[in-house]
Scaffold this active site. Structure first.
Site, PDB file in Angstrom:
ATOM      1  N   ARG A 258      -5.822 -13.983  -8.367  1.00 42.73           N
ATOM      2  CA  ARG A 258      -6.538 -13.313  -7.256  1.00 42.73           C
ATOM      3  C   ARG A 258      -5.731 -13.269  -5.974  1.00 42.73           C
ATOM      4  O   ARG A 258      -6.270 -13.168  -4.880  1.00 42.73           O
ATOM      5  CB  ARG A 258      -7.891 -13.972  -6.982  1.00 42.73           C
ATOM      6  CG  ARG A 258      -8.848 -13.878  -8.144  1.00 42.73           C
ATOM      7  CD  ARG A 258     -10.295 -13.981  -7.695  1.00 42.73           C
ATOM      8  NE  ARG A 258     -11.165 -13.839  -8.831  1.00 42.73           N
ATOM      9  CZ  ARG A 258     -11.567 -14.843  -9.583  1.00 42.73           C
ATOM     10  NH1 ARG A 258     -11.172 -16.067  -9.311  1.00 42.73           N
ATOM     11  NH2 ARG A 258     -12.369 -14.637 -10.598  1.00 42.73           N
TER      12      ARG A 258
ATOM     13  N   LYS B 237       0.795  -1.407   1.271  1.00 40.75           N
ATOM     14  CA  LYS B 237       0.308  -0.543   0.178  1.00 40.75           C
ATOM     15  C   LYS B 237       1.072  -0.932  -1.081  1.00 40.75           C
ATOM     16  O   LYS B 237       2.313  -0.878  -1.099  1.00 40.75           O
ATOM     17  CB  LYS B 237       0.566   0.926   0.488  1.00 40.75           C
ATOM     18  CG  LYS B 237      -0.482   1.551   1.372  1.00 40.75           C
ATOM     19  CD  LYS B 237      -0.311   3.059   1.401  1.00 40.75           C
ATOM     20  CE  LYS B 237      -1.324   3.693   2.330  1.00 40.75           C
ATOM     21  NZ  LYS B 237      -1.083   5.141   2.512  1.00 40.75           N
TER      22      LYS B 237
ATOM     23  N   GLU C 176      12.304   9.947   5.270  1.00 39.78           N
ATOM     24  CA  GLU C 176      11.210   9.154   5.864  1.00 39.78           C
ATOM     25  C   GLU C 176      11.560   8.739   7.299  1.00 39.78           C
ATOM     26  O   GLU C 176      10.676   8.625   8.148  1.00 39.78           O
ATOM     27  CB  GLU C 176      10.918   7.904   5.020  1.00 39.78           C
ATOM     28  CG  GLU C 176      10.422   8.191   3.603  1.00 39.78           C
ATOM     29  CD  GLU C 176       8.925   8.522   3.521  1.00 39.78           C
ATOM     30  OE1 GLU C 176       8.256   8.590   4.564  1.00 39.78           O
ATOM     31  OE2 GLU C 176       8.446   8.721   2.384  1.00 39.78           O
TER      32      GLU C 176
ATOM     33  N   LYS D 221       6.025   2.249  12.131  1.00 33.36           N
ATOM     34  CA  LYS D 221       5.105   2.022  11.016  1.00 33.36           C
ATOM     35  C   LYS D 221       4.207   0.826  11.318  1.00 33.36           C
ATOM     36  O   LYS D 221       2.987   0.871  11.099  1.00 33.36           O
ATOM     37  CB  LYS D 221       5.873   1.799   9.716  1.00 33.36           C
ATOM     38  CG  LYS D 221       4.920   1.470   8.574  1.00 33.36           C
ATOM     39  CD  LYS D 221       5.299   2.046   7.279  1.00 33.36           C
ATOM     40  CE  LYS D 221       4.130   1.918   6.297  1.00 33.36           C
ATOM     41  NZ  LYS D 221       4.460   2.283   4.965  1.00 33.36           N
TER      42      LYS D 221
ATOM     43  N   GLU E 110      -6.041   2.871   6.286  1.00 36.97           N
ATOM     44  CA  GLU E 110      -6.013   4.335   6.368  1.00 36.97           C
ATOM     45  C   GLU E 110      -7.396   4.971   6.493  1.00 36.97           C
ATOM     46  O   GLU E 110      -7.766   5.861   5.745  1.00 36.97           O
ATOM     47  CB  GLU E 110      -5.258   4.915   5.157  1.00 36.97           C
ATOM     48  CG  GLU E 110      -4.749   6.319   5.425  1.00 36.97           C
ATOM     49  CD  GLU E 110      -3.757   6.813   4.385  1.00 36.97           C
ATOM     50  OE1 GLU E 110      -2.821   6.085   4.056  1.00 36.97           O
ATOM     51  OE2 GLU E 110      -3.957   7.935   3.911  1.00 36.97           O
TER      52      GLU E 110
ATOM     53  N   ARG F 285      -3.481   5.975  10.157  1.00 35.97           N
ATOM     54  CA  ARG F 285      -2.424   5.714   9.167  1.00 35.97           C
ATOM     55  C   ARG F 285      -2.050   6.983   8.397  1.00 35.97           C
ATOM     56  O   ARG F 285      -0.931   7.110   7.917  1.00 35.97           O
ATOM     57  CB  ARG F 285      -2.832   4.586   8.205  1.00 35.97           C
ATOM     58  CG  ARG F 285      -1.681   4.199   7.279  1.00 35.97           C
ATOM     59  CD  ARG F 285      -1.865   2.852   6.602  1.00 35.97           C
ATOM     60  NE  ARG F 285      -0.723   2.560   5.752  1.00 35.97           N
ATOM     61  CZ  ARG F 285      -0.413   1.383   5.263  1.00 35.97           C
ATOM     62  NH1 ARG F 285      -1.165   0.336   5.555  1.00 35.97           N
ATOM     63  NH2 ARG F 285       0.641   1.211   4.493  1.00 35.97           N
TER      64      ARG F 285
ATOM     65  N   ASN G 153       1.595  10.252   6.572  1.00 35.63           N
ATOM     66  CA  ASN G 153       1.690  11.217   5.470  1.00 35.63           C
ATOM     67  C   ASN G 153       2.191  12.581   5.936  1.00 35.63           C
ATOM     68  O   ASN G 153       2.051  13.565   5.198  1.00 35.63           O
ATOM     69  CB  ASN G 153       0.321  11.374   4.794  1.00 35.63           C
ATOM     70  CG  ASN G 153      -0.110  10.074   4.139  1.00 35.63           C
ATOM     71  OD1 ASN G 153       0.709   9.322   3.642  1.00 35.63           O
ATOM     72  ND2 ASN G 153      -1.409   9.803   4.170  1.00 35.63           N
TER      73      ASN G 153
ATOM     74  N   HIS H 238       3.653  14.971   3.461  1.00 32.34           N
ATOM     75  CA  HIS H 238       3.378  14.460   2.116  1.00 32.34           C
ATOM     76  C   HIS H 238       2.440  15.343   1.290  1.00 32.34           C
ATOM     77  O   HIS H 238       2.486  15.296   0.070  1.00 32.34           O
ATOM     78  CB  HIS H 238       2.803  13.037   2.187  1.00 32.34           C
ATOM     79  CG  HIS H 238       3.862  11.986   2.450  1.00 32.34           C
ATOM     80  ND1 HIS H 238       4.606  11.971   3.599  1.00 32.34           N
ATOM     81  CD2 HIS H 238       4.302  10.942   1.709  1.00 32.34           C
ATOM     82  CE1 HIS H 238       5.446  10.940   3.550  1.00 32.34           C
ATOM     83  NE2 HIS H 238       5.288  10.310   2.430  1.00 32.34           N
TER      84      HIS H 238
ATOM     85  N   HIS I  44       3.784  16.137  -2.263  1.00 37.65           N
ATOM     86  CA  HIS I  44       3.155  15.731  -3.527  1.00 37.65           C
ATOM     87  C   HIS I  44       2.977  16.915  -4.470  1.00 37.65           C
ATOM     88  O   HIS I  44       3.132  16.780  -5.684  1.00 37.65           O
ATOM     89  CB  HIS I  44       1.825  15.018  -3.266  1.00 37.65           C
ATOM     90  CG  HIS I  44       2.035  13.627  -2.724  1.00 37.65           C
ATOM     91  ND1 HIS I  44       1.072  12.936  -2.022  1.00 37.65           N
ATOM     92  CD2 HIS I  44       3.099  12.813  -2.766  1.00 37.65           C
ATOM     93  CE1 HIS I  44       1.551  11.759  -1.667  1.00 37.65           C
ATOM     94  NE2 HIS I  44       2.774  11.661  -2.108  1.00 37.65           N
TER      95      HIS I  44
ATOM     96  N   HIS J 106      11.593  11.700  -3.824  1.00 38.81           N
ATOM     97  CA  HIS J 106      10.434  11.645  -2.927  1.00 38.81           C
ATOM     98  C   HIS J 106      10.804  12.002  -1.476  1.00 38.81           C
ATOM     99  O   HIS J 106      10.165  12.853  -0.844  1.00 38.81           O
ATOM    100  CB  HIS J 106       9.778  10.268  -2.990  1.00 38.81           C
ATOM    101  CG  HIS J 106       8.628  10.125  -2.053  1.00 38.81           C
ATOM    102  ND1 HIS J 106       7.435  10.806  -2.223  1.00 38.81           N
ATOM    103  CD2 HIS J 106       8.487   9.420  -0.898  1.00 38.81           C
ATOM    104  CE1 HIS J 106       6.610  10.508  -1.232  1.00 38.81           C
ATOM    105  NE2 HIS J 106       7.229   9.673  -0.410  1.00 38.81           N
TER     106      HIS J 106
END
Ligand code: GLY
Length: 367
Positions: free
Chosen positions: A123, A145, A187, A228, A238, A242, A246, A249, A253, A267
């Site tokens: 956990r 993330k 990025e 960031k 987010e 946040r 993106n 993005h 994507h 990417h």
């Protein structure tokens, strides 16, 4: 050269991002204060292991810390259930306890997978990110993330789990292939474009010599991480701001899906093209002047990066099919696509108010 520190001050989960050359060689001293017993588990991948694992293990031994390592195959294909299960069961077999530290040594794939494994083993155990690519140093290793890909899409399975320390050794970036470095740079540019016009101007002047100037490289990584960290501290999970991270993005994507997440488009290359498209759409919506997308594209071109759909090798689906692929993005809210648009360089904002026809036209003109 001094090591820089950026603090990510999340209540109860604060940590430091250390940035500079030589941090893998001093990782034992950096990690020792976090340990309850002198042993760590390292998860890495084969290419990175060949380059950096021995240095890391020697650095740990020099501080009396035992380490044992699992090396997974390199590549995006690793970021799924089979290798995740393997990593989790290996950590349990190695009797990693709640108080122990797991080290993720690698790029974004390893950082995301190991962070998620650390989130679920017993956990939740603590982990340290040692990002070895530019993209991982400026983006994926910071902010918590973590996750793996599902057959239904990228990063759809995961958890927010903050690292306890990030060691961004900028000296490692020298061994990166040029194409991978430039992908990570996509990025870096994103941060200037979304919130810091002065940083973008600095990148226009200094971007082309980053690989030859260690101090400039540290500045670029530090400024990216600072931006960031500030956004993550405002909105860890987010719910709002946040999403600014993106920028580019939603377009990216769709392009990644259209190219099968293959080597045709990395990417960060997709992010860079996506940023150019987002600025183009912003200009067409009258949010910013036409000079702004031109300036974005000029800088990407000066760096030797892809700027348009026509720079992607092979056939792409038409604009309508690309817009449909955007609809499968996990940033869709109540069936509405969320875009990051800009009122100028450094002035991005989140909106659902972008007509489909504008997106279609921008994609058609970029083909
Ligand atoms: N890479 C986007 C984020 O961390 O939110």
């Amino acid at each position: 050269m001094t090591v820089e520190t950026v603090a990510v001050d999340l209540p109860g989960r604060a940590y430091e991002v250390r940035i500079g050359p030589g941090l893998v060689a001093s990782a034992g001293a950096e990690i020792a204060p976090l340990l309850r017993r002198p042993r760590v588990a390292i998860v890495t991948e084969d290419t990175v292991a060949g380059l950096h694992l021995a240095v890391l293990q020697d650095a740990l031994s020099a501080e009396g810390i035992d380490s044992f390592a699992l090396s997974l195959p390199p590549g995006e294909g690793t970021k799924g259930w089979p290798q995740f299960t393997l990593a989790v069961e290996w950590l349990l077999d190695r009797q990693v306890e709640r108080g122990d530290i797991v080290v993720a040594l690698g790029g974004g794939v390893i950082g995301d997978l190991v962070g998620f494994a650390a989130a679920v083993v017993r956990r939740g155990v603590r982990f340290v990110q040692v990002p070895t690519s530019l993209l991982a140093q400026v983006d994926s290793s910071v902010g918590g993330k973590t996750g793996i890909n599902a057959p239904q899409g990228k990063n759809l399975i995961g958890a927010f789990h903050q690292p306890s320390l990030v060691l961004a050794d900028t000296g490692l970036l020298a061994t990166m292939p040029e194409r991978d470095f430039l992908s990570g740079y996509g990025e870096v540019v994103k941060y200037g474009l979304l919130g810091d016009a002065d940083f973008f101007a600095w990148l226009e002047a200094n971007g082309p010599r980053l690989r030859d100037d260690p101090a400039a490289l540290i500045h670029a990584v530090r400024r990216s991480v600072q931006m960031k960290a500030a956004i993550v501290m405002r909105d860890e999970t987010e719910q709002g701001d946040r999403a600014l991270l993106n920028l580019g993005h939603t377009f990216c994507h769709a392009l990644e899906a259209a190219t099968g997440y293959s080597n045709r488009l990395l990417h960060g290359e997709g992010v860079a093209i996506g940023c150019a498209l987002a600025f183009e759409a912003s200009a067409r919506l009258g949010l910013c002047s036409q000079e702004e997308p031109s300036r974005v594209r000029e800088h990407l071109a000066a760096m030797g990066m892809k700027t348009d759909l026509s720079d992607i090798p092979g056939e792409l689906p038409g604009a309508a099919a690309l817009v449909d692929l955007m609809g499968q993005d996990k940033k869709v809210v109540d069936g509405q696509l969320r875009f990051i648009m800009a009122r100028g360089i450094g002035q991005a904002f989140v909106t659902t108010d972008v007509p489909r026809e504008v997106v279609l036209q921008v994609l058609e003109d970029a083909a």
